[in-house]
Design a protein around this motif. Sequence first.
Motif, PDB file in Angstrom:
ATOM      1  N   ARG A  53       0.865  80.905  20.659  1.00 18.99           N
ATOM      2  CA  ARG A  53       2.239  79.962  21.093  1.00 18.99           C
ATOM      3  C   ARG A  53       3.480  80.530  20.157  1.00 18.99           C
ATOM      4  O   ARG A  53       3.077  80.702  18.927  1.00 18.99           O
ATOM      5  N   PHE A  54       4.511  80.873  20.690  1.00 18.48           N
ATOM      6  CA  PHE A  54       5.789  81.222  19.916  1.00 18.48           C
ATOM      7  C   PHE A  54       6.658  80.247  20.382  1.00 18.48           C
ATOM      8  O   PHE A  54       7.543  80.779  21.436  1.00 18.48           O
ATOM      9  N   GLY A  55       6.685  79.168  19.714  1.00 18.00           N
ATOM     10  CA  GLY A  55       7.949  78.200  20.043  1.00 18.00           C
ATOM     11  C   GLY A  55       7.814  77.608  21.722  1.00 18.00           C
ATOM     12  O   GLY A  55       6.845  77.693  21.983  1.00 18.00           O
ATOM     13  N   LYS A  56       8.972  77.550  22.148  1.00 14.74           N
ATOM     14  CA  LYS A  56       8.842  76.899  23.275  1.00 14.74           C
ATOM     15  C   LYS A  56       9.913  77.784  24.314  1.00 14.74           C
ATOM     16  O   LYS A  56      10.635  78.632  23.810  1.00 14.74           O
ATOM     17  N   GLU A  57       9.658  77.615  25.655  1.00 20.31           N
ATOM     18  CA  GLU A  57      10.502  78.215  26.539  1.00 20.31           C
ATOM     19  C   GLU A  57      10.943  77.127  27.467  1.00 20.31           C
ATOM     20  O   GLU A  57      10.479  76.115  27.928  1.00 20.31           O
ATOM     21  N   LYS A  58      12.127  77.503  28.366  1.00 24.25           N
ATOM     22  CA  LYS A  58      12.421  76.594  29.386  1.00 24.25           C
ATOM     23  C   LYS A  58      11.948  77.405  30.794  1.00 24.25           C
ATOM     24  O   LYS A  58      12.243  78.589  30.737  1.00 24.25           O
ATOM     25  N   ILE A  59      11.613  76.850  31.631  1.00 28.46           N
ATOM     26  CA  ILE A  59      11.400  77.236  32.978  1.00 28.46           C
ATOM     27  C   ILE A  59      12.039  76.387  33.844  1.00 28.46           C
ATOM     28  O   ILE A  59      12.219  75.147  33.793  1.00 28.46           O
ATOM     29  N   TRP A  60      12.213  76.717  35.189  1.00 28.23           N
ATOM     30  CA  TRP A  60      12.673  76.000  36.294  1.00 28.23           C
ATOM     31  C   TRP A  60      11.380  75.355  37.313  1.00 28.23           C
ATOM     32  O   TRP A  60      10.453  76.205  37.566  1.00 28.23           O
ATOM     33  N   VAL A  61      11.537  74.275  37.338  1.00 30.99           N
ATOM     34  CA  VAL A  61      10.346  73.744  38.134  1.00 30.99           C
ATOM     35  C   VAL A  61      11.228  72.775  39.517  1.00 30.99           C
ATOM     36  O   VAL A  61      12.374  72.382  39.242  1.00 30.99           O
ATOM     37  N   ASP A  62      10.268  72.319  40.321  1.00 28.41           N
ATOM     38  CA  ASP A  62      10.651  71.472  41.369  1.00 28.41           C
ATOM     39  C   ASP A  62      10.590  69.998  40.825  1.00 28.41           C
ATOM     40  O   ASP A  62       9.539  69.699  40.528  1.00 28.41           O
ATOM     41  N   ASP A  63      11.411  69.227  41.147  1.00 30.93           N
ATOM     42  CA  ASP A  63      11.221  67.903  40.447  1.00 30.93           C
ATOM     43  C   ASP A  63      11.377  66.883  41.927  1.00 30.93           C
ATOM     44  O   ASP A  63      11.965  66.704  42.771  1.00 30.93           O
ATOM     45  N   GLU A  64       9.906  66.575  42.288  1.00 27.08           N
ATOM     46  CA  GLU A  64       9.704  65.964  43.535  1.00 27.08           C
ATOM     47  C   GLU A  64      10.313  64.235  43.389  1.00 27.08           C
ATOM     48  O   GLU A  64      10.455  63.956  44.634  1.00 27.08           O
ATOM     49  N   GLU A  65      10.756  64.030  42.318  1.00 24.95           N
ATOM     50  CA  GLU A  65      11.312  62.616  42.225  1.00 24.95           C
ATOM     51  C   GLU A  65      12.589  62.613  42.853  1.00 24.95           C
ATOM     52  O   GLU A  65      13.072  61.814  43.717  1.00 24.95           O
ATOM     53  N   LYS A  66      13.499  63.588  42.572  1.00 20.81           N
ATOM     54  CA  LYS A  66      14.742  63.919  42.888  1.00 20.81           C
ATOM     55  C   LYS A  66      14.752  64.900  44.418  1.00 20.81           C
ATOM     56  O   LYS A  66      14.463  65.940  44.185  1.00 20.81           O
ATOM     57  N   LYS A  67      15.236  64.402  45.302  1.00 20.35           N
ATOM     58  CA  LYS A  67      15.398  65.272  46.367  1.00 20.35           C
ATOM     59  C   LYS A  67      16.794  65.442  46.673  1.00 20.35           C
ATOM     60  O   LYS A  67      17.606  64.445  46.731  1.00 20.35           O
ATOM     61  N   ASP A  68      17.289  66.727  47.324  1.00 21.23           N
ATOM     62  CA  ASP A  68      18.608  66.835  47.851  1.00 21.23           C
ATOM     63  C   ASP A  68      18.570  66.187  49.129  1.00 21.23           C
ATOM     64  O   ASP A  68      17.871  65.731  49.714  1.00 21.23           O
ATOM     65  N   LYS A  69      19.871  66.467  49.922  1.00 23.15           N
ATOM     66  CA  LYS A  69      20.407  65.698  51.349  1.00 23.15           C
ATOM     67  C   LYS A  69      19.230  66.444  52.207  1.00 23.15           C
ATOM     68  O   LYS A  69      19.050  65.863  53.315  1.00 23.15           O
ATOM     69  N   VAL A  85      14.975  71.522  38.412  1.00 27.34           N
ATOM     70  CA  VAL A  85      15.285  71.193  37.102  1.00 27.34           C
ATOM     71  C   VAL A  85      14.646  72.001  35.947  1.00 27.34           C
ATOM     72  O   VAL A  85      13.334  72.666  36.348  1.00 27.34           O
ATOM     73  N   GLN A  86      15.226  72.050  34.946  1.00 26.78           N
ATOM     74  CA  GLN A  86      14.675  72.845  33.772  1.00 26.78           C
ATOM     75  C   GLN A  86      13.772  71.851  33.085  1.00 26.78           C
ATOM     76  O   GLN A  86      13.991  70.701  32.765  1.00 26.78           O
ATOM     77  N   LYS A  87      12.733  72.539  32.548  1.00 27.97           N
ATOM     78  CA  LYS A  87      11.866  71.928  31.895  1.00 27.97           C
ATOM     79  C   LYS A  87      11.324  72.875  30.620  1.00 27.97           C
ATOM     80  O   LYS A  87      11.263  73.833  30.873  1.00 27.97           O
ATOM     81  N   GLU A  88      11.035  72.090  29.229  1.00 26.42           N
ATOM     82  CA  GLU A  88      10.398  72.961  28.305  1.00 26.42           C
ATOM     83  C   GLU A  88       9.105  73.008  28.225  1.00 26.42           C
ATOM     84  O   GLU A  88       8.409  71.960  28.387  1.00 26.42           O
ATOM     85  N   GLN A  89       8.384  74.051  27.923  1.00 22.64           N
ATOM     86  CA  GLN A  89       7.014  74.189  27.945  1.00 22.64           C
ATOM     87  C   GLN A  89       6.647  75.009  26.538  1.00 22.64           C
ATOM     88  O   GLN A  89       7.587  75.831  26.029  1.00 22.64           O
ATOM     89  N   ASP A  90       5.278  74.987  26.091  1.00 22.07           N
ATOM     90  CA  ASP A  90       5.149  75.821  25.059  1.00 22.07           C
ATOM     91  C   ASP A  90       4.980  77.240  25.645  1.00 22.07           C
ATOM     92  O   ASP A  90       4.940  77.584  26.924  1.00 22.07           O
TER      93      ASP A  90
END
Length: 632
Positions: free
Chosen positions: A203-219, A226-231
């Motif tokens: 593991r070398f720190g964290k990285e940001k990745i783009w994921v689908d947020d099922e909670e928030k839907k567009d029109k 949304v961006q999420k941080e992971q190892d």
Amino acid sequence: MKGQINVKTENIFPIIKKFLYSDHEIFLREIVSNAVDASQKLKTLVSLGQYNEAVGDNTIDVVLDKKKKTLSIIDRGIGMTKDEVERYITNIALSGAEEFIEKFKGKDAEEAANLIGHFGLGFFSAFMVSDKVEIDTLSYQGGEAVHWSCDGSQEYDIEEGKWTERGTKITMHIAKESEEFVEESKILELLKKYCRFMPVNIRFGKEKIWVDDEEKKDKDGNPERVQKEQDRIINNSNPLWKQKPADLKDEDYLKFYRELYPMNFDEPLFHIHLNVDYPFNLTGILFFPKIQKNIEPTRDKIQLYCNQVFVTDSVEGIVPEYMMLLRGVIDSPDIPLNVSRSYLQSDASVKKIAAHISKKVADKLEQISNNNHEEFEKKFEDLRVFIQYGMITDEKFCEKMEKIFLFRNTEGKFFTMEEYKNKIEVLQKNKDKHLIYLYTSNTDEQYSYIQAAKDKGYDVLVMDGILDNHFINMLEQKLKDSHFTRIDADVIDKLIAKDEEIPSKLSSEECEKVKTLVEAVVDKQILNVQTQSLEQTAKPMTITQDEYMRRMRQMYETGNSPMASLYGNMPLTYNLVVNTNHPLIIEALNSEDIEQQTNILSQLKDLALISQGLLKGKDLETFIERSIGIIK
Ligand code: ADP
Ligand code: MG
């Protein structure tokens, strides 16, 4: 407590820094692979029932502190007791160095650099880039934690430490002149290079990745991105070559190919999954790429690994030359890790491995040829250069390939060498009972010559590859009483010299006269006029190029001939063969009208030149003007 590093001679660190590795960057590979080893050892203890406590997550952490200018590697492996640190780090690790220094005395720098390749100083390579190195460690056996530190002099500190987790932390205080190693991008690049397939997660720190947020839907009802941080895990700890071939599909191999060479968009022709455990251990996957007609120096090369630790991808001198056209990975614990390239090249087990792989490659090709000949034919043009390269440079490989190498004729049909020999056995024997293999190097440019040969019932091979000249030379040495003759090497009747002479319609005086007349209309620097009594149906004039003269010149051009300078100064010349039995030649000879005579001969000569693509510039214009005049 202070201790003395157990070396009797002067300080070895300056020597390590200077000579150990030309590439300072491999310190990272050494320290991380030690962490991997320690983690694997713990796993072994667990499987042997010698460690019964919870193992937990064994991910290795690489931590960069830009402010403090430190780089730390933290593992959850077996750790070390105080005794072990003394034994493994300060004594054992340096015995190699000591031996080196003994041998180093009185040698010049170059010799020393050669010598040092034999000594692997894994842990101590950290001093190539550090002012000071610290170890914090706690053994799986419990007891006191240990803190060790050394600033690159002969003295080191060892005392009770504060490390509370099982495992080891190595902290490197990066030296001023090595500051590139406190750049995150640099460390990431090196981890990707050396640690990409190591068997424990890193593991070398964290990285940001783009994921689908099922909670928030567009029109439209689509999930929002949304961006999420992971190892940030930098390696694939279970690479394909370590898996069982039976469990894998073609797609898996293609996916792995893309993983290895992300910048390459072609598809490999096929792969070989290597899995050897006797007489040595070896795994790996080799890919056959499509090889273009002109061999380019490959960017995506074979990579050598030792237990999933990257060793090198400059395999020159390590694998046979032709195998460098392949791609993929070779992994063997017998490939020495921390030695220099020159040592790797001379290492006996590396040589054995290379020979073995070469055999495997030949076996695979044979297998495809035998079991799926249709597929083999389909892929042959792409494999051709590779196989030829191997045949020219490797005797053993050549022996195997002789059975499966395919000739292709101008009709696009494939033949094994044996099949082809039988095919031409009857018609293409000359008066000395030698077999004549006719070939073309360019089906367009040599079209009329090919046609003439076909009319005679001869078969013509297509030999238009980059290695064909060398290949032909090799075959001629191998095949007894056989010659390769390019289709334009002589007029068709003489291409395969037979016994029967064609009677001449002209006397020898008349033939001489024809020769003089033709010479008057040609550039004698370039064209060497010959008269021959050929079939009436043969062309009145033909350009030919003597096979051996042409080969000499080609060798000169590719720079392989000791005669180079000799041929280099000679202008490119051709033969102009005049068929003294042709009605047009006889007509020209007998013509009273000098202008008409010159016109006929010039026209015929130009037509001959055109059929070889040799009429250019002003001469071409003259020909066009003359032709228009004739039509008028
Ligand atoms: P090698 O790895 O070839 O044995 P090194 O110089 O890299 O040589 O390491 C010397 C020894 O130090 C190792 O064999 C091991 O016993 C010990 N060692 C180094 N790093 C660690 C670590 N992170 N955890 C436990 N032991 C280690
Ligand atoms: Mg090591």
